[in-house]
Structures are given as C-alpha cells and as structure tokens.
Design an enzyme around this catalytic site. Structure first.
Site, PDB file in Angstrom:
ATOM      1  CB  SER A 139      -4.574   1.295   3.911  1.00 24.55           C
ATOM      2  OG  SER A 139      -3.668   1.077   2.858  1.00 24.55           O
ATOM      3  CE  LYS A 164      -1.592   3.928   2.782  1.00 24.44           C
ATOM      4  NZ  LYS A 164      -1.659   2.851   3.789  1.00 24.44           N
ATOM      5  CE  LYS A 223      -4.646   1.421  -0.752  1.00 25.09           C
ATOM      6  NZ  LYS A 223      -4.405   0.298   0.142  1.00 25.09           N
ATOM      7  CB  SER A 242      -0.967   0.014   1.182  1.00 33.35           C
ATOM      8  OG  SER A 242      -2.035  -0.873   0.940  1.00 33.35           O
TER       9      SER A 242
END
Length: 252
Positions: free
Chosen positions: A93, A200, A37, A34
């Site tokens: 997320s 993140k 992202k 992720s």
C-alpha cells in the site's frame, strides 16, 4: 444464517449475475482510506502500459514519509516499470508508489486526481469524491460508499494485470542497472485460501479498517467491501464468513 457484520457499512454482490447477497448502509458516505489506490491503479492502466517506466523522485519519497503513510520504501533515482510500481502500490500500500504513478501519468498529481473523479463518474460511482491518489486524510480525505467501492473493485478485477497484481501474496523485484532490489508482501490476509482474489486493504483513523475482497466460487465471482471496521483482524474474519455464506447460496 447470515453472518454478523459489525462494520458500519458493507456490500457483497455476485459480479457474474448482479445479485446482491448482503447490504448494510451501502450508500453511506465514508472515507475509504487506501481503497482509494484501487482507482489509482485503474486510472494508471487507462493511460500507460505495464511495461512503461517511471523514475522515482525525491518528491515521491518525501511526500509519503511526511504524512506517516504506508510506504513501499522506494528509492529516489530508481526507474521501475509501471507493473512493478502497481505491486508497490497494491501489496504494501505504498503512498510513495501512488505519488510516483499519479505524478507521471497526470501528468501531475492534481490532474491525475481530476481523472480519478472523472473515471468514478464514468463507472457510475455517484457518491465518490477523491482528493488524492492514496486515501490519506489530506484535504479531507474524500469519501465513497460500500456500493461504489464494490463497483470499482469489479472493474479492477476485470483488468487481467490488476487481477494478477491485487491477488499476489508476494512480489520480488531483482536489482538491475536501473534500480535496486525490492520485496513486498500483501497486507490482505485472505489471500491463500482457495478461490480468493484481492482486492485492497486500508486504514486511517478517520476511515477505520477497510477492505475490498473477492473470491471465485463455482461459476460466480463474489465481490465485497467493508468500511469502518474498528478491528483489523475482524474485517478479514467477517469477509471470509460473507464469502462462505454467499458462496453457499450461489451453489444451492
């Protein structure tokens, strides 16, 4: 003493001066889960204003739930601002938020992913390939490196909206006539310690536990990435130790 880093790949730099404080297999290509992202959020704000609105579709919800990805529990028919969808993307997320943002601002997910890759080239991320907007292992899942992801995290934190979003521990959206209420919590356990910013977290079986992290220490902004960690808690402990160690070096 240099902290022990068990993750297969790591990179920590001083974004203010460009000094590399720590590097381990920084150019090893790996899936990043992720952390993808970050690029999704970055590209969205190249194409949209935070106040723009997006209607969540049944396709967005269905896509995210089908793959077992993390979700923000968005509801089809709700219309949310881009900024609120960025919180949904970056805190819990949400793959549903990733799909909604990519679909709306490609327009179309395939076109959006093409722009993610074009943006990676512009940022100098030569060892990065995106195949989707969420980092799940569809179509091979893509790849990047710790060095490239640090480069991206630095760019993300240079955007005031994204710095605010990625560094938020919680975000609540009260219900309106356009949408229901939402409440999201950031998966980044480093937040709340002095000077710490986002950026993140990520996890897939292929990627292991990943983390992009940052902190302001003195006059310097430290930015780092860990890839392939096998223990979720240890990635935060390692990142905290690296920030403390590099922060001490900055102030010497």
């Amino acid at each position: 003493e240099t902290p022990t880093v068990l993750a297969p790949a790591a990179h920590v730099v001083d974004a203010t001066t460009g000094r590399v404080h720590f590097s381990k297999e920084a150019d090893l290509r790996r899936p990043v889960a992720s952390l993808t992202k970050m690029m999704t959020a970055y590209v969205v704000l190249q194409r949209a204003e935070p106040t723009d609105k997006v209607e969540v579709t049944a396709e967005d919800v269905r896509y995210a739930s089908a793959g077992g990805a993390a979700v923000a529990h968005l509801r089809a028919g709700d219309t949310l601002t881009v900024e609120d969808l960025l919180y949904a993307l970056m805190l819990p997320s949400g793959a549903d938020a990733a799909h909604a943002l990519a679909r709306a601002h490609g327009p179309g997910v395939e076109e959006f992913v093409a722009e993610m890759n074009a943006t990676a080239r512009r940022l100098g991320m030569a060892d990065t390939l995106y195949v989707n907007a969420d980092g799940m292992p569809y179509g091979g899942g893509g790849h990047s490196t710790a060095r490239d992801q640090v480069r991206l995290a630095r760019a993300v934190l240079e955007n005031p909206t994204l710095e605010k979003v990625t560094s938020a521990r919680y975000h609540t959206v009260p219900a309106t006539s356009e949408h229901g209420s939402y409440s999201w919590r950031n998966t980044n356990r480093l937040l709340g310690t002095p000077g710490t910013l986002g950026v993140k977290t990520g996890f897939t079986r292929a990627a292991g536990y990943t983390l992009a992290f940052a902190a302001d220490r003195g006059e310097s902004r430290l930015v780092g990435v860990l890839l392939g960690e096998s223990d979720s808690s240890r990635r935060f402990q390692t990142a905290g130790a690296l920030l403390d160690w590099a922060g001490a070096a900055v102030q010497r």
